[in-house]
Design a protein around this motif. Structure first.
Motif, PDB file in Angstrom:
ATOM      1  N   GLU A  10       0.830  -1.203   0.000  1.00 47.92           N
ATOM      2  CA  GLU A  10       0.000   0.000   0.000  1.00 47.92           C
ATOM      3  C   GLU A  10       0.867   1.257   0.000  1.00 47.92           C
ATOM      4  O   GLU A  10       0.545   2.256  -0.661  1.00 47.92           O
TER       5      GLU A  10
ATOM      6  N   ARG B 152      -8.418   2.921  -6.157  1.00 50.95           N
ATOM      7  CA  ARG B 152      -9.460   1.974  -5.765  1.00 50.95           C
ATOM      8  C   ARG B 152      -8.839   0.619  -5.426  1.00 50.95           C
ATOM      9  O   ARG B 152      -8.146   0.016  -6.228  1.00 50.95           O
ATOM     10  N   ARG B 153      -9.105   0.119  -4.194  1.00 49.61           N
ATOM     11  CA  ARG B 153      -8.602  -1.186  -3.778  1.00 49.61           C
ATOM     12  C   ARG B 153      -9.432  -2.340  -4.332  1.00 49.61           C
ATOM     13  O   ARG B 153      -8.947  -3.460  -4.432  1.00 49.61           O
TER      14      ARG B 153
ATOM     15  N   GLN C 274     -11.768   0.806   1.044  1.00 50.26           N
ATOM     16  CA  GLN C 274     -11.905   0.663  -0.398  1.00 50.26           C
ATOM     17  C   GLN C 274     -10.999   1.573  -1.226  1.00 50.26           C
ATOM     18  O   GLN C 274     -10.919   1.414  -2.446  1.00 50.26           O
TER      19      GLN C 274
ATOM     20  N   ILE D 265      -7.046   3.748  -1.359  1.00 51.12           N
ATOM     21  CA  ILE D 265      -5.777   4.270  -0.874  1.00 51.12           C
ATOM     22  C   ILE D 265      -5.802   5.773  -1.136  1.00 51.12           C
ATOM     23  O   ILE D 265      -6.183   6.209  -2.229  1.00 51.12           O
TER      24      ILE D 265
ATOM     25  N   LEU E 153      -5.978  -0.698  -8.481  1.00 44.45           N
ATOM     26  CA  LEU E 153      -4.634  -1.135  -8.152  1.00 44.45           C
ATOM     27  C   LEU E 153      -3.851  -1.570  -9.380  1.00 44.45           C
ATOM     28  O   LEU E 153      -2.637  -1.331  -9.474  1.00 44.45           O
TER      29      LEU E 153
ATOM     30  N   ARG F 213      -0.299  -3.272  -9.269  1.00 38.69           N
ATOM     31  CA  ARG F 213      -0.712  -4.228  -8.250  1.00 38.69           C
ATOM     32  C   ARG F 213      -2.108  -4.743  -8.590  1.00 38.69           C
ATOM     33  O   ARG F 213      -2.971  -3.986  -9.026  1.00 38.69           O
TER      34      ARG F 213
ATOM     35  N   THR G 147      -3.687  -6.982  -6.164  1.00 40.72           N
ATOM     36  CA  THR G 147      -4.276  -7.013  -4.825  1.00 40.72           C
ATOM     37  C   THR G 147      -3.235  -6.504  -3.838  1.00 40.72           C
ATOM     38  O   THR G 147      -2.059  -6.408  -4.137  1.00 40.72           O
ATOM     39  N   ILE G 148      -3.714  -6.199  -2.656  1.00 41.74           N
ATOM     40  CA  ILE G 148      -2.837  -5.840  -1.551  1.00 41.74           C
ATOM     41  C   ILE G 148      -3.205  -6.728  -0.389  1.00 41.74           C
ATOM     42  O   ILE G 148      -4.374  -6.799   0.018  1.00 41.74           O
TER      43      ILE G 148
ATOM     44  N   THR H 274      -3.876  -8.182   3.189  1.00 40.60           N
ATOM     45  CA  THR H 274      -4.408  -7.555   4.403  1.00 40.60           C
ATOM     46  C   THR H 274      -4.000  -8.368   5.613  1.00 40.60           C
ATOM     47  O   THR H 274      -3.614  -9.512   5.499  1.00 40.60           O
TER      48      THR H 274
END
Length: 570
Positions: free
Chosen positions: A335, A351-352, A479, A481, A560, A565, A567-568, A570
């Motif tokens: 992130e 947007r995540r 939702q 960043i 992302l 990216r 996904t990130i 969690t």
């Protein structure tokens, strides 16, 4: 770049090599004839660069006015200390020596030392002698004679909370507290501790000053009387002194010009005059932008971790490859990388998720409160079907009339909810960053229990813990960043909302409130209108943001994948 008492930034990593990174600044030798530099405990918590600038330019720049929020907090603290002094001294006048605050500093220090030498049991307003060799200066609201061991225990009086009430429960740790009128420290299962690093550093500072004169109690404790003035919180100073000594050595070296500093963004920069104003060079903000400093996207202790890994600029962070830093403890490291890339691209949000979602209901109420320091919440603003309804008291806080306005607000909100249920409709109430709303819901329920319309604490808990109380800040955090911050005034403009008042903000509203209720003279009715419009804009901003997230955010905000990216974690 600010210092002062609301610092959130830990300085543990500041000491030593904080400014050993690439820079133009260099350490300088202190001239033999340089004036003696003194600092008090306030310098131990806060921005090192602000400390340097304040020491280098002791006179404020021309045309620069003091931040109104800072001034108000100082005035409130002075009034609180006066109330505590009057109550304690009145309870046992013969036990107290009160140092006259109107005397010169040297005279107050001499009077304090005479009182200590005479074995006074309680000293109010004690000022200890300045130390030209170490640079220490400072005083304690209360010096309490340790009858059993000898010496004095410093007790400070602050205008913030140091503990919170809780139901008695078994725990690994219970804070130690004492009755403010009778020193009797005991573990207190009815309180939970609020961490206040500034308080413990000040107590350690005072202990060292007392120690110099052989006046420090061997008990190695200090006390804090907080805003509520119901208990003295007792701190064990022994484990804190080594950290204090390191901090003090670092900060006095900064003031003496023996250690260089450069800007770094920390949360309290927003209240610092040097953030937007420079004298011999660019402002702190300008310097950071010019150098594309990593703290712009990773402020505070995040930047310190990154610098230890050679990441100095936003571009360095954006180009990161390989494993995450082992000492990174600030959420997913991916992130941070995406935030840097978004900043470079000028994207206000990333947007995540594939599809942005917000809990919606047939009947939706937006809620925003306005409070004044710790005195209370004077305004609960609501928005329903486009109609703004304020529940307000204009009696200066603290006032019993606050209970009336809160009871009316709660009754109205619960009536709207009940009517929705009767009509077979869903209901939700929305706020932005529920911390303040939750705090004052609980506080108001406790303080005004039994008054018309006021709920019980259990009723408040059932509501705020249920699905009908929706925090839009959490919906944004989950939702998106946000490279430029997550505050409502940062996020709502992305959705197309603008506040009517260009000065709108929490700090400014404090000044408006003082004028509105006449703390300093005749009430200014125009400021009441200003506060109502500000509050109305806040609830309308929340509603606009919710609609935007539901209908347009998916198409207007990059995801992302656009920043390398998918996904990130969690």
């Amino acid at each position: 770049m600010s210092g002062g008492g609301t610092i959130l930034h830990s300085v543990d990593s500041d000491i030593g090599d904080r400014d050993g990174r690439k820079r133009n600044g260099t350490a300088v030798d202190r001239p033999a004839d340089a004036p003696t530099a003194f600092i008090d405990a306030r310098a131990l918590i806060g921005c090192r660069h602000r400390l340097h600038l304040d020491a280098t330019h002791p006179e404020p720049p021309a045309g620069l006015s003091e931040d109104p929020g800072v001034r108000q907090r100082r005035e409130a603290a002075t009034a609180h200390r006066a109330r505590v002094r009057d109550a304690l001294v009145a309870a046992d006048p013969d036990a107290w020596v009160v140092i006259d605050p109107r005397c010169r500093a040297a005279e107050r220090a001499e009077a304090t030392m005479r009182a200590c030498a005479a074995g006074a049991h309680h000293i109010w307003g004690g000022l200890l002698p300045q130390e030209p060799d170490t640079g220490r200066r400072g005083g304690s609201e209360i010096l309490l004679r340790d009858i059993e061991r000898g010496g004095y225990i410093p007790i400070i009086v602050v205008n913030h909370k140091v503990t919170d009430p809780r139901q008695p429960e078994p725990a690994d740790f219970h804070p130690t507290t004492s009755d403010p009128y009778h020193w009797n420290p005991q573990p207190d299962p009815h309180r939970k501790l609020r961490q206040q690093p500034r308080d413990v550093q000040r107590l350690a500072h005072l202990h060292r000053m007392l120690q110099r004169h052989g006046l420090a109690s061997p008990a190695l404790v200090g006390g804090v009387i907080g805003y509520q003035f119901d208990r003295i919180l007792v701190h064990d100073l022994g484990p804190l002194l080594a950290d204090y000594d390191l901090r003090y050595a670092d900060r006095i070296a900064v003031v003496r010009g023996e250690l260089p500093t450069v800007p770094s963004k920390v949360p309290e920069c927003r209240q610092c005059p040097w953030w937007t104003r420079g004298l011999e060079g660019p402002s702190c903000e300008g310097w950071l932008i010019e150098h594309r400093d990593v703290s712009l996207v990773a402020p505070g202790s995040r930047a310190e971790v990154l610098r230890r890994h050679g990441v100095e600029t936003i571009d360095d962070l954006a180009a990161w490859v390989g494993d995450d830093p082992e000492d990174w403890q600030h959420g997913p490291f991916d992130e941070a990388v995406v935030t840097a890339r978004a900043w470079i691209a000028g994207a206000p949000l990333v947007r995540r998720v594939e599809q942005v979602r917000v809990r919606r209901a047939d009947v939706e109420v937006d809620v925003d409160l306005e409070s004044f320091q710790e005195y209370g919440a004077y305004l609960w603003g609501t928005l329903l079907d486009g109609v703004y309804r304020p529940f307000v008291t204009w009696d200066p806080l603290p006032t019993d009339d606050e209970g009336r306005s809160f009871g009316e607000f709660w009754t109205w909100l619960m009536t709207v909810r009940a009517e929705a249920a009767t009509a077979g409709k869903t209901f939700a109430a929305y706020c932005y960053s529920r911390t303040a709303e939750d705090k004052w819901l609980y506080e108001s329920a406790r303080r005004f229990a039994g008054r018309p319309g006021v709920p019980t604490v259990d009723q408040v808990r059932a509501f705020v813990d249920g699905p009908q109380w929706v925090d839009m800040f959490q919906a944004v955090s989950d939702q998106f960043i946000c490279p430029n911050g997550k505050g409502l005034k940062k996020i709502a403009p992305v959705a197309g909302f603008a506040w009517r008042d260009p000065e709108a903000g929490g700090e400014a509203s404090m000044s408006w409130y003082r004028l509105a209720v006449g703390y300093d003279g005749t009430p200014d009715l125009s400021q009441r209108t200003r506060l109502l419009e500000y509050n109305e804009d806040d609830v309308r901003a929340t509603q606009v943001l919710r609609d935007w997230m539901t209908t347009r955010a998916d198409g207007e905000v990059a995801g992302l994948a656009d920043f390398g990216r998918r996904t990130i974690a969690t």
